[in-house]
Write a protein that holds these residues in place. Structure first.
Motif, PDB file in Angstrom:
ATOM      1  N   UNK A  94       0.777  -1.227   0.000  1.00 27.40           N
ATOM      2  CA  UNK A  94       0.000   0.000   0.000  1.00 27.40           C
ATOM      3  C   UNK A  94       0.813   1.284   0.000  1.00 27.40           C
ATOM      4  N   UNK A  95       2.092   1.203  -0.279  1.00 30.19           N
ATOM      5  CA  UNK A  95       2.940   2.393  -0.304  1.00 30.19           C
ATOM      6  C   UNK A  95       2.668   3.175  -1.581  1.00 30.19           C
ATOM      7  N   UNK A  96       2.430   4.444  -1.486  1.00 31.01           N
ATOM      8  CA  UNK A  96       2.120   5.301  -2.636  1.00 31.01           C
ATOM      9  C   UNK A  96       0.905   4.776  -3.397  1.00 31.01           C
ATOM     10  N   UNK A  97      -0.036   4.182  -2.665  1.00 33.30           N
ATOM     11  CA  UNK A  97      -1.283   3.751  -3.272  1.00 33.30           C
ATOM     12  C   UNK A  97      -1.285   2.365  -3.889  1.00 33.30           C
ATOM     13  N   UNK A  98      -0.157   1.669  -3.863  1.00 28.70           N
ATOM     14  CA  UNK A  98      -0.120   0.308  -4.401  1.00 28.70           C
ATOM     15  C   UNK A  98       1.018  -0.471  -3.769  1.00 28.70           C
TER      16      UNK A  98
END
Length: 129
Positions: A94-98
């Motif tokens: 989930x880092x930077x949305x993915x």
């Protein structure tokens, strides 16, 4: 540095016979897992980054989108780190949305700070020494 953002990128790199066979197998496995979880959305949900010997901190940090090495590196916040012999796999969920999967070459030519991060995860002192 190799950045894979789509299933086409994964398919292309795993057919590259100049690339290390172990790395191609790891990329194929992770690419298949990402596809199985979210068909046709690799670029939206997962990306794969390969750090090779000779890649500089600037190149590595820019490719990831956050500082993982050098003076501005954050405290390690990865979700998992695995040792596959010639390659380490670092997973950030989930880092930077993915999700981001980072394969790091286990080589003396690999950027020292990132290589140390990987090695230190597995090397522990035994018996208080």
């Amino acid at each position: 540095m190799i950045c894979l953002n789509t299933l086409a990128d994964v398919a292309g790199i795993i057919s590259d016979s100049d690339l290390d066979d172990d790395l191609r197998a790891l990329i194929a496995h992770r690419g298949w897992q990402a596809y199985a979880d979210h068909p046709s959305h690799l670029s939206e949900d997962t990306r794969i980054v390969v750090v090779q010997g000779g890649d500089t901190p600037d190149v590595i940090n820019t490719a990831l989108g956050w500082p993982i090495t050098d003076d501005y590196a954050e405290e390690p916040t990865y979700d998992s780190l695995k040792d596959f012999g010639l390659w380490f796999e670092i997973v950030y969920r989930g880092r930077c949305g993915r999700d981001t999967v980072v394969f790091v070459e286990n080589s003396p030519a690999t950027e020292m700070g990132l290589h140390y991060l990987c090695l230190a995860h597995f090397w522990t002192e035994v018996g208080g020494r």
